[in-house]
Design a protein around this motif. Sequence first.
Motif, PDB file in Angstrom:
ATOM      1  N   LYS A 252       0.826  -1.213   0.000  1.00 54.96           N
ATOM      2  CA  LYS A 252       0.000   0.000   0.000  1.00 54.96           C
ATOM      3  C   LYS A 252       0.860   1.263   0.000  1.00 54.96           C
ATOM      4  O   LYS A 252       0.554   2.233  -0.690  1.00 54.96           O
ATOM      5  N   LYS A 253       1.966   1.235   0.795  1.00 59.70           N
ATOM      6  CA  LYS A 253       2.847   2.421   0.811  1.00 59.70           C
ATOM      7  C   LYS A 253       3.451   2.661  -0.569  1.00 59.70           C
ATOM      8  O   LYS A 253       3.566   3.803  -1.013  1.00 59.70           O
ATOM      9  N   ALA A 254       3.864   1.567  -1.242  1.00 57.70           N
ATOM     10  CA  ALA A 254       4.414   1.732  -2.599  1.00 57.70           C
ATOM     11  C   ALA A 254       3.379   2.315  -3.544  1.00 57.70           C
ATOM     12  O   ALA A 254       3.673   3.194  -4.351  1.00 57.70           O
ATOM     13  N   GLY A 255       2.114   1.820  -3.424  1.00 56.33           N
ATOM     14  CA  GLY A 255       1.054   2.379  -4.271  1.00 56.33           C
ATOM     15  C   GLY A 255       0.809   3.846  -3.974  1.00 56.33           C
ATOM     16  O   GLY A 255       0.655   4.655  -4.896  1.00 56.33           O
ATOM     17  N   TRP A 256       0.784   4.168  -2.677  1.00 48.02           N
ATOM     18  CA  TRP A 256       0.573   5.597  -2.314  1.00 48.02           C
ATOM     19  C   TRP A 256       1.724   6.461  -2.821  1.00 48.02           C
ATOM     20  O   TRP A 256       1.506   7.576  -3.310  1.00 48.02           O
ATOM     21  N   ALA A 257       2.971   5.966  -2.651  1.00 50.87           N
ATOM     22  CA  ALA A 257       4.114   6.760  -3.117  1.00 50.87           C
ATOM     23  C   ALA A 257       4.062   6.956  -4.630  1.00 50.87           C
ATOM     24  O   ALA A 257       4.353   8.031  -5.144  1.00 50.87           O
ATOM     25  N   LYS A 258       3.681   5.893  -5.343  1.00 47.71           N
ATOM     26  CA  LYS A 258       3.564   6.004  -6.798  1.00 47.71           C
ATOM     27  C   LYS A 258       2.504   7.027  -7.184  1.00 47.71           C
ATOM     28  O   LYS A 258       2.725   7.876  -8.053  1.00 47.71           O
ATOM     29  N   GLU A 259       1.336   6.965  -6.520  1.00 47.01           N
ATOM     30  CA  GLU A 259       0.279   7.938  -6.813  1.00 47.01           C
ATOM     31  C   GLU A 259       0.734   9.358  -6.499  1.00 47.01           C
ATOM     32  O   GLU A 259       0.443  10.295  -7.253  1.00 47.01           O
ATOM     33  N   ALA A 260       1.454   9.529  -5.366  1.00 42.74           N
ATOM     34  CA  ALA A 260       1.931  10.871  -5.003  1.00 42.74           C
ATOM     35  C   ALA A 260       2.922  11.404  -6.038  1.00 42.74           C
ATOM     36  O   ALA A 260       2.854  12.564  -6.441  1.00 42.74           O
ATOM     37  N   GLN A 261       3.872  10.521  -6.492  1.00 47.42           N
ATOM     38  CA  GLN A 261       4.836  10.970  -7.502  1.00 47.42           C
ATOM     39  C   GLN A 261       4.154  11.310  -8.824  1.00 47.42           C
ATOM     40  O   GLN A 261       4.482  12.305  -9.469  1.00 47.42           O
ATOM     41  N   VAL A 262       3.195  10.456  -9.226  1.00 47.52           N
ATOM     42  CA  VAL A 262       2.461  10.732 -10.473  1.00 47.52           C
ATOM     43  C   VAL A 262       1.707  12.053 -10.357  1.00 47.52           C
ATOM     44  O   VAL A 262       1.695  12.875 -11.278  1.00 47.52           O
ATOM     45  N   ALA A 263       1.038  12.265  -9.176  1.00 48.19           N
ATOM     46  CA  ALA A 263       0.297  13.516  -8.978  1.00 48.19           C
ATOM     47  C   ALA A 263       1.232  14.723  -9.002  1.00 48.19           C
ATOM     48  O   ALA A 263       0.910  15.765  -9.582  1.00 48.19           O
ATOM     49  N   GLU A 264       2.463  14.558  -8.397  1.00 49.63           N
ATOM     50  CA  GLU A 264       3.416  15.681  -8.384  1.00 49.63           C
ATOM     51  C   GLU A 264       3.900  16.006  -9.792  1.00 49.63           C
ATOM     52  O   GLU A 264       3.994  17.163 -10.194  1.00 49.63           O
ATOM     53  N   VAL A 265       4.217  14.934 -10.578  1.00 53.79           N
ATOM     54  CA  VAL A 265       4.665  15.152 -11.965  1.00 53.79           C
ATOM     55  C   VAL A 265       3.568  15.806 -12.783  1.00 53.79           C
ATOM     56  O   VAL A 265       3.796  16.747 -13.553  1.00 53.79           O
ATOM     57  N   GLU A 266       2.312  15.311 -12.615  1.00 57.21           N
ATOM     58  CA  GLU A 266       1.196  15.914 -13.344  1.00 57.21           C
ATOM     59  C   GLU A 266       1.006  17.369 -12.959  1.00 57.21           C
ATOM     60  O   GLU A 266       0.733  18.221 -13.812  1.00 57.21           O
TER      61      GLU A 266
END
Length: 479
Positions: A252-266
């Motif tokens: 779950k932490k990996a998924g959250w980190a991935k979503e956060a990075q994608v949101a930051e890049v977007e």
Amino acid sequence: MYQVASASEYLVVTGAGISDIKISKKAWIFPGQTYTKFDVSPVNYTFEVQAMSAEKLPFILPAVFTIGPRIDDESSLLKYAKLISPHDKLSHHVKELVQGIIEGETRVLAASMTMEEIFKGTKEFKQEVFGKVQLELDQFGLLIYNANVKQLVDVPGHEYFSYLGQKTQMEAANQAKVDVAEAKMKGDLGSKLREGETLRNAAAIDAETKIASTQRQGEGKKEEIKVRTEVKVFENQREAEVAEANAELAKKKAGWAKEAQVAEVEANKAVALRDAELQREVEKMNAMTQTEKLKAQFLSKAGVEYETKVQEANWELYKKQKAAEAYLYEKEKEAQAQKAVADASFYQRKQVVDGDLYAKMKEAEGLKALAEAQGTYIRTLLDAMGGNYAALRDYLMISGGMYQDIAKINSEAVRGLQPKISIWTNGSGSGDGGGNSAMQEVAGVYKMLPPLFKTVNEQTGMLPPSWMGTLTDDSTSNN
């Protein structure tokens, strides 16, 4: 209207003349009043309550409760009539209400007891559950008429009671083996007794001591191994659960980190895109502003020139009008003095003056119309060229013959120049054979230097250095 309830029912009457509700077996129902009947017979509720002991061991407690309204207490009947009777006793709503109370109290009580206390003190546990559940049911006017708690059942994946039964069976089997060994030992001792009292007694005492010691050691080691095994199994289960929970949390932490990075890049891309769009809008507005500014400057200049020409034309017209008026006044004075002799001449001259005046007025109107036409013509050309002032300037210069004038001026300027052209000759230079070709080339280079120095001196006034030679007036023929 007179209403009578059956043996297992009660009447609930409310309406005119009744402050709250009235409960009775029979009653007169007057106009403005309503009534309902509710059954007070108890109902069986079957549940499987899932709880957890103090050691966090889950188990299932199957139970059957016989619950109904408390008919020996009027206040309890009132509570039941208000809160429960509007619903069917077998409805999902009532069943969830009762089940929620029973499950809540059972889980709270089970959490404060160990599994051994629950299993051994089933009767006390049952009484505790009944007492606490009854306290909660009192607020709804309900009473537990009977309750039956079945044997505790393991939750799938947590076979505590199965392991406990296996433990009891193994203990009984081991005890049977010990009993067989003791009986066999007694038979052997009986046979040995015949061989000798002293030897038999000593052997019996040694054998009993060793057997007792071995038995005690074996039982102690067996219990120790059993307890260690059970503890190890429990620890392995807990470690497996913890490892599974940690793996799930890491996922779950990996998924959250991935979503956060994608949101930051977007977000960064969106900010850059918006910045580029705003910069483009700013540049577009600057270009439009500059275009409007230049248009306003040229239009203002054209307007000023137009107004100037109009004013000049008006001024010329005014001067001519004043001159004509002065001339007319003068002529009128002369005509007054010579009125008798110059009426015809005066009339002729007046016609001439009027003609001149009319001609001047028409000339002024023509100049004005010409200025307006030129302004309109310039604006039309500018619009036709898309507001390109450079193209308009070039067109006006071409149509006005300015380029022809510039070419003419340049030609006149060049016409006054009289360039001096010098022609030098070094002879034919033909040789007699191929052996002298290299020397002829060197001689040709030296023959080229005098005319070169002469030309430089005539054009710039500079002389070659003295070590290279001097120029004379007749050097044009030197080799």
